[in-house]
Motif scaffolding. Structure first.
Motif, short mmCIF file in Angstrom:
data_model
loop_
_atom_site.label_atom_id
_atom_site.label_comp_id
_atom_site.label_asym_id
_atom_site.label_seq_id
_atom_site.Cartn_x
_atom_site.Cartn_y
_atom_site.Cartn_z
N PRO A 89 -1.69 45.90 -24.08
CA PRO A 89 -1.92 44.37 -24.01
C PRO A 89 -1.06 43.52 -23.91
CG PRO A 89 -2.60 45.13 -25.96
CD PRO A 89 -2.09 46.42 -25.38
N VAL A 90 -0.86 42.40 -23.15
CA VAL A 90 0.09 41.17 -23.40
C VAL A 90 -0.01 40.77 -24.73
CG1 VAL A 90 0.97 39.18 -22.47
CG2 VAL A 90 -0.12 40.90 -20.95
N ALA A 91 1.13 40.34 -25.24
CA ALA A 91 1.31 39.55 -26.44
C ALA A 91 0.35 38.28 -26.52
CB ALA A 91 2.50 39.31 -27.00
N GLN A 92 -0.37 38.09 -27.56
CA GLN A 92 -1.31 36.94 -27.59
C GLN A 92 -0.67 35.95 -28.51
OE1 GLN A 92 -4.05 36.46 -25.67
NE2 GLN A 92 -3.44 38.28 -24.59
N GLU A 93 0.27 35.18 -28.20
CA GLU A 93 1.18 34.61 -28.97
C GLU A 93 0.87 32.92 -28.25
OE1 GLU A 93 5.68 34.34 -27.59
OE2 GLU A 93 4.78 35.80 -29.20
N THR A 94 0.89 31.96 -29.30
CA THR A 94 0.81 30.50 -28.89
C THR A 94 2.12 30.00 -28.89
OG1 THR A 94 -1.35 30.36 -30.00
CG2 THR A 94 -0.02 28.37 -29.29
N GLN A 95 2.72 29.52 -27.93
CA GLN A 95 3.99 29.05 -27.80
C GLN A 95 3.79 27.59 -27.34
OE1 GLN A 95 7.52 30.78 -26.86
NE2 GLN A 95 7.05 32.83 -26.93
N GLU A 96 4.60 26.60 -28.14
CA GLU A 96 4.58 25.12 -27.58
C GLU A 96 5.42 24.96 -26.16
OE1 GLU A 96 4.72 22.18 -31.15
OE2 GLU A 96 6.27 23.40 -31.15
N VAL A 97 4.91 24.10 -25.33
CA VAL A 97 5.70 23.60 -24.18
C VAL A 97 6.83 23.06 -24.43
CG1 VAL A 97 5.18 22.47 -21.83
CG2 VAL A 97 3.30 23.89 -22.89
N GLY A 151 15.74 21.07 -20.96
CA GLY A 151 16.36 21.85 -20.24
C GLY A 151 15.52 22.45 -19.10
N THR A 152 14.67 22.09 -18.84
CA THR A 152 13.85 22.15 -17.67
C THR A 152 13.21 20.68 -17.34
OG1 THR A 152 11.92 23.29 -16.76
CG2 THR A 152 11.77 22.99 -19.13
N ARG A 153 12.62 20.53 -16.19
CA ARG A 153 11.68 19.67 -15.55
C ARG A 153 10.26 19.95 -14.93
NH1 ARG A 153 17.12 17.25 -15.13
NH2 ARG A 153 17.19 15.23 -16.08
N GLU A 154 10.43 21.64 -15.29
CA GLU A 154 8.96 22.09 -15.05
C GLU A 154 8.15 22.01 -16.12
OE1 GLU A 154 6.02 23.63 -13.11
OE2 GLU A 154 8.07 24.06 -11.89
N LYS A 155 6.93 21.12 -15.97
CA LYS A 155 5.91 21.09 -16.69
C LYS A 155 5.20 22.49 -17.24
CE LYS A 155 2.31 19.46 -13.59
NZ LYS A 155 1.31 18.47 -13.30
N GLY A 156 4.99 22.75 -18.44
CA GLY A 156 4.10 23.93 -18.66
C GLY A 156 5.31 25.22 -19.10
N ARG A 157 6.47 25.12 -18.99
CA ARG A 157 7.23 25.91 -19.69
C ARG A 157 7.39 26.08 -20.86
NH1 ARG A 157 7.48 28.33 -15.35
NH2 ARG A 157 9.46 27.99 -13.57
N THR A 158 7.31 27.36 -21.47
CA THR A 158 7.34 27.71 -22.96
C THR A 158 8.85 28.04 -23.34
OG1 THR A 158 6.76 29.97 -22.75
CG2 THR A 158 4.72 28.37 -23.11
N LYS A 159 9.14 28.06 -24.63
CA LYS A 159 10.48 28.42 -25.04
C LYS A 159 10.87 30.03 -24.38
CE LYS A 159 10.87 29.81 -29.35
NZ LYS A 159 11.17 29.71 -30.77
N THR A 175 17.10 28.78 -19.97
CA THR A 175 18.25 28.88 -21.21
C THR A 175 17.86 28.83 -22.47
OG1 THR A 175 18.28 26.47 -20.48
CG2 THR A 175 19.81 27.64 -19.41
N PRO A 176 18.61 29.10 -23.49
CA PRO A 176 18.20 29.22 -24.99
C PRO A 176 17.60 27.80 -25.34
CG PRO A 176 20.40 29.60 -24.78
CD PRO A 176 19.92 29.65 -23.29
N VAL A 177 16.46 27.57 -25.97
CA VAL A 177 15.78 26.52 -26.78
C VAL A 177 15.27 26.91 -27.89
CG1 VAL A 177 14.50 24.61 -26.49
CG2 VAL A 177 15.65 25.35 -24.34
N ASP A 178 15.85 26.22 -28.98
CA ASP A 178 15.22 26.45 -30.45
C ASP A 178 14.18 25.30 -30.57
OD1 ASP A 178 16.76 28.56 -31.14
OD2 ASP A 178 18.56 27.30 -31.80
N VAL A 179 13.10 25.58 -30.86
CA VAL A 179 12.04 24.37 -31.39
C VAL A 179 12.09 24.63 -32.87
CG1 VAL A 179 9.52 23.73 -31.08
CG2 VAL A 179 10.92 24.94 -29.22
N ILE A 180 12.47 23.28 -33.46
CA ILE A 180 12.06 22.96 -35.08
C ILE A 180 11.10 22.33 -35.26
CG2 ILE A 180 13.70 22.59 -36.82
CD1 ILE A 180 14.87 24.61 -34.86
N SER A 181 10.28 22.81 -36.10
CA SER A 181 8.92 22.02 -36.33
C SER A 181 9.51 20.65 -37.46
CB SER A 181 8.00 23.06 -37.27
OG SER A 181 8.38 23.40 -38.53
#
Length: 804
Positions: free
Chosen positions: A37-45, A49-57, A62-68
């Motif tokens: 089964p595909v991993a069921q994880e929630t990732q922020e959009v 580094g991208t202008r494509e809406k809907g891309r997750t980390k 390219t590598p993007v860190d998301v700091i809460s």
């Protein structure tokens, strides 16, 4: 896969084979994944580094860190950059006590490169620079002018992005997303070092609301931090008391540590639906001040003749009548900073557009207390206003995105846009007494306020630079597994000409659990009006002779500098390469591994120090630089050298339910090595060694958080590798190698009610200190001021959070 020389990464060589091994095993992994089964994880959009809406980390090319928001708001420090540096190993923020403006204005450095080689955005819009020119002339943005409480999250793009965003994005991009969440939150926090100093009180209030047409949030934050001191008595003070029995000097005569500081931060963020489009705006504002000691002046006509000797111009007057125990000037910086952005945007399924304008300004006023302009003798004041530095930027953007359906896995995302930017640097004169040439100058008494001569009326001025840019940024998912991106940007500057930069990036998803990615790009950083035109005077202390020396920095356009070989500044140019892979699982484990290489040519540096003739010093005095009469040497900024930076980033996260609670483990590691590959620094062993060894090559953080019921427990371990420091004396240099340091932070959070929570925490729990700075001991400093970590020992704090 990109080729890298493994020799510079011996410490992590065993990790490098993982990438090709993973690629070779990908078909087997893909076959196995078909039954899982595909991993069921929630990732922020993500939006960086991208202008494509809907891309997750995970989907990013390219590598993007998301700091809460929680990660950047829970630290002991009142400054955003400090809290970010604790969770991002490749980000360095130095303390730099008693180092003129750098102790108050501390821009962040990503991947060991200069602070102005990292682009800072707020809500995707360029944030203005600081007015202060720092180490090696770097003029970067000051993250600490942004309220931590206002942050919704921070995205850190660890890749070159000049082809997408323009100048400065060589090491990467830090994009601060302001909070949009509704509700009212407040906090109050108190902290103190184990030594009993550095008491800091912080408080903040944030309120947000959502309505049918949009949202509005506002935050205000205040902090008051007292100074720290990790000092001992200076050797020359001890020698003076021994030679003058009965004289008792303050112990210590000079404090080394963090300054006394106060800060106020404000942020606004909002949007309103107009029907055909959405109007939006946001703003940040900051005001504050800091004050600290600089080098003590010994009350000796022998050791400090340019200040303490008696002269014929002032018969019967002796400075000892004013400062019998010598004097320690106190430098103060008062700043105000703001940025306001407004625009209109429309987001559609096929075509989206965004029109915006922004204005940002950073202004710093400098003061000096408990000093003297010795050349004025008894008529000199003791407190001085030194002048003002101001950086102002106005930017206008027009951006569009068109989704072209070519029958591929998804429409091709074609982003395009244009930008106009005007950057202005201004220097305002200080009090006349701070730079005046008094009657005592002809007798050899020092000119200008001692410790930091003020900006003269002839030094004052205003200089501007205009630039225009256009870009195209395309991203296409050619197959369900393969995504390809490309960008090109043209930019024209009225100060040096034009530059064109490009980027190609790709990602291949072998399975829903594993993907490889890589990029290649060129980049640049344009010289700023401040770097091109400004001048400065600085004073330092030789740790061998304990004599104060005065250095002058000239504009590379100054006729005397030109006669000595100075040339107009040109842009720094870079080539970035990266390759790596990302993974995720259905049992909570995910991560990334990325290798990179950054080559930068024509890097901004300092020319060699030049000793001027008396005639040349007199010519500078006539140009409006009165302090030139006492210059030990002068230098100017120049495109001086080339470097190659290689490294790896590893980030791994593990999240799972445990004991009716939730466990979150995060490990982040950075190996980074910069070598000088060309230019004059190659011929200067001292500077070359400091540059190549002045920051740790290996940095890592490990954070474990366990949440159960009303309690949350967190432990963080921080590792900093060894590094080398130097005195930076006017004559000769002394090196000291510092070993690796490990720090442990711990906290407990208790939700007392659904509205109130209490957090008790300690940073550097076990009160660890680095080795003492033996080569600087004579000046009274305990620990190197160039350390890449806090050298003030353990610190504890208590924080009360409230929701309304």
């Amino acid at each position: 896969m990109l080729a890298f020389h493994l020799r510079s990464l011996r410490a992590t060589a065993s990790l490098w084979p993982l990438l090709p091994t993973a690629l070779l095993l990908a078909p087997a992994v893909a076959a196995h994944a078909q039954t899982q089964p595909v991993a069921q994880e929630t990732q922020e959009v993500i939006v960086t580094g991208t202008r494509e809406k809907g891309r997750t980390k995970y989907e990013s090319l390219t590598p993007v860190d998301v700091i809460s928001a929680k990660a950047v708001q829970d630290g002991a420090s009142a400054e955003l950059a400090d809290n970010l540096a604790q969770v991002i190993p490749s980000l360095q923020v130095l303390k730099l006590p008693s180092s003129d403006g750098l102790q108050f204005i501390r821009p962040a450095r990503l991947r060991g490169l200069s602070s102005d080689q990292t682009l800072v955005l707020v809500n995707g819009k360029r944030f203005h620079r600081s007015a202060f020119l720092g180490q090696r002339g770097a003029q970067g943005a000051d993250l600490n002018k942004i309220s931590s409480l206002s942050v919704g999250r921070v995205e850190v793009l660890r890749d070159g992005a000049s082809a997408q965003y323009g100048s400065d994005a060589i090491a990467g991009v830090i994009n601060i997303q302001l909070d949009e969440r509704p509700g009212v939150n407040a906090y109050v926090q108190g902290s103190q070092y184990y030594e009993g100093d550095g008491e800091t009180v912080r408080a903040g209030l944030k309120a947000g609301t959502r309505f049918d047409q949009g949202f509005l949030t506002a935050s205000v934050e205040w902090a008051d931090a007292k100074m720290t001191s990790r000092s001992h008595q200076r050797q020359d003070a001890l020698d003076y008391m021994k030679a003058n029995p009965g004289v008792v000097l303050p112990d210590p005569v000079q404090h080394w540590g963090a300054p006394d500081s106060k800060s106020y931060n404000l942020a606004l963020n909002g949007a309103f639906n107009l029907g055909f489009a959405e109007a939006y705006g946001f703003a940040t504002a900051a005001k504050g001040e800091g004050i600290n000691d600089i080098n003590w002046r010994i009350p000796s006509a022998t050791s400090n003749a340019s200040v303490y000797k008696t002269v014929a111009s002032f018969p019967g007057w002796d400075l000892k009548s004013v400062y019998p125990l010598g004097f320690t000037p106190r430098e103060q910086a008062k700043y105000q900073d703001y940025q306001a952005v407004g625009g209109v945007r429309h987001t559609g399924d096929v075509f989206s557009w965004d029109l915006s304008a922004s204005v940002g300004e950073n202004e710093t006023k400098f003061y000096l207390y408990n000093s003297i302009n010795a050349s004025l003798g008894p008529s000199s004041p003791f407190d001085f206003f030194l002048g003002t530095q101001t950086q102002r930027e106005v930017t206008v953007n027009a951006d569009g995105v068109y989704r072209l359906d070519l029958g591929l896995s998804e429409p091709v995302n074609i982003a395009f846009g244009a930008e106009h930017r005007k950057e202005t640097y201004k220097v305002g004169a200080g009090d006349k007494a701070s730079y005046a040439v008094g009657a005592g100058a002809k007798d050899g008494l020092a000119v200008g306020s001692n410790g930091f001569p003020g900006f003269s009326d002839l030094q004052a001025g205003e200089w501007s630079q205009d630039s225009d840019a256009a870009y195209v940024d395309v991203e296409a998912r050619l197959t369900p597994e393969w995504t390809l991106g490309g960008a090109v940007r043209y930019e024209d500057f009225d100060s040096f000409g034009s530059t064109t930069n490009g980027k190609v990036s790709t990602r291949y998803e072998f399975t829903p659990f594993f993907a490889a990615r890589g990029s290649w790009s060129t980049g640049f950083r344009a010289p700023t009006p401040g770097q091109i035109n400004s001048v400065s005077v600085s004073q330092g202390l030789d740790t061998v002779t304990l004599q104060v020396f005065t250095n002058g920095r000239l504009s590379p356009l100054n006729p005397i500098a030109v006669s000595k070989g100075a040339k107009p500044l040109q842009p720094e140019e870079s080539t970035n390469k990266s390759a790596g892979f990302v993974w995720r699982t259905d049992f909570g484990l995910s991560g990334s591994f990325d290798m990179y290489q950054i080559e930068v040519d024509n890097r901004l540096g300092q020319s060699s120090s030049i000793t001027l003739t008396t005639a040349e010093k007199n010519a500078l005095v006539a140009q409006g630089y009165p302090a030139a009469a006492s210059f030990t040497s002068v230098y100017w900024y120049t495109n001086d050298y080339n470097t190659r930076t290689k490294g790896i980033d590893v980030v791994t996260t593990y999240v799972r339910p445990l004991w009716n609670g939730r466990l979150n483990l995060t490990f982040a590691y950075n190996n980074n090595k910069t070598l000088i590959t060309g230019g004059t620094l190659n011929a200067n062993p001292t500077t070359k060694r400091v540059f190549e060894e002045g920051l740790p090559q290996n940095n890592a953080t490990f954070t474990g958080t366990f949440r159960k019921g009303a309690f949350e427990y967190q432990v963080r371990a921080r590792h900093y590798g060894g590094w080398t420091d130097s005195t930076g004396n006017s004559t000769g240099d002394i090196f000291q190698r510092f070993g690796a340091m490990n720090f442990v932070d711990a906290s407990v959070l208790w939700d007392m009610t659904d509205k109130l929570s209490l957090k008790v925490s300690a940073e550097n729990l076990f009160d660890q200190y680095p080795e003492k700075a033996v080569f600087q001991a004579s000046r009274g400093i305990e620990y190197s001021r160039n350390a890449p970590y806090d050298t003030y020992g353990g610190q504890y704090y208590v924080r009360l959070n409230a929701k309304f």
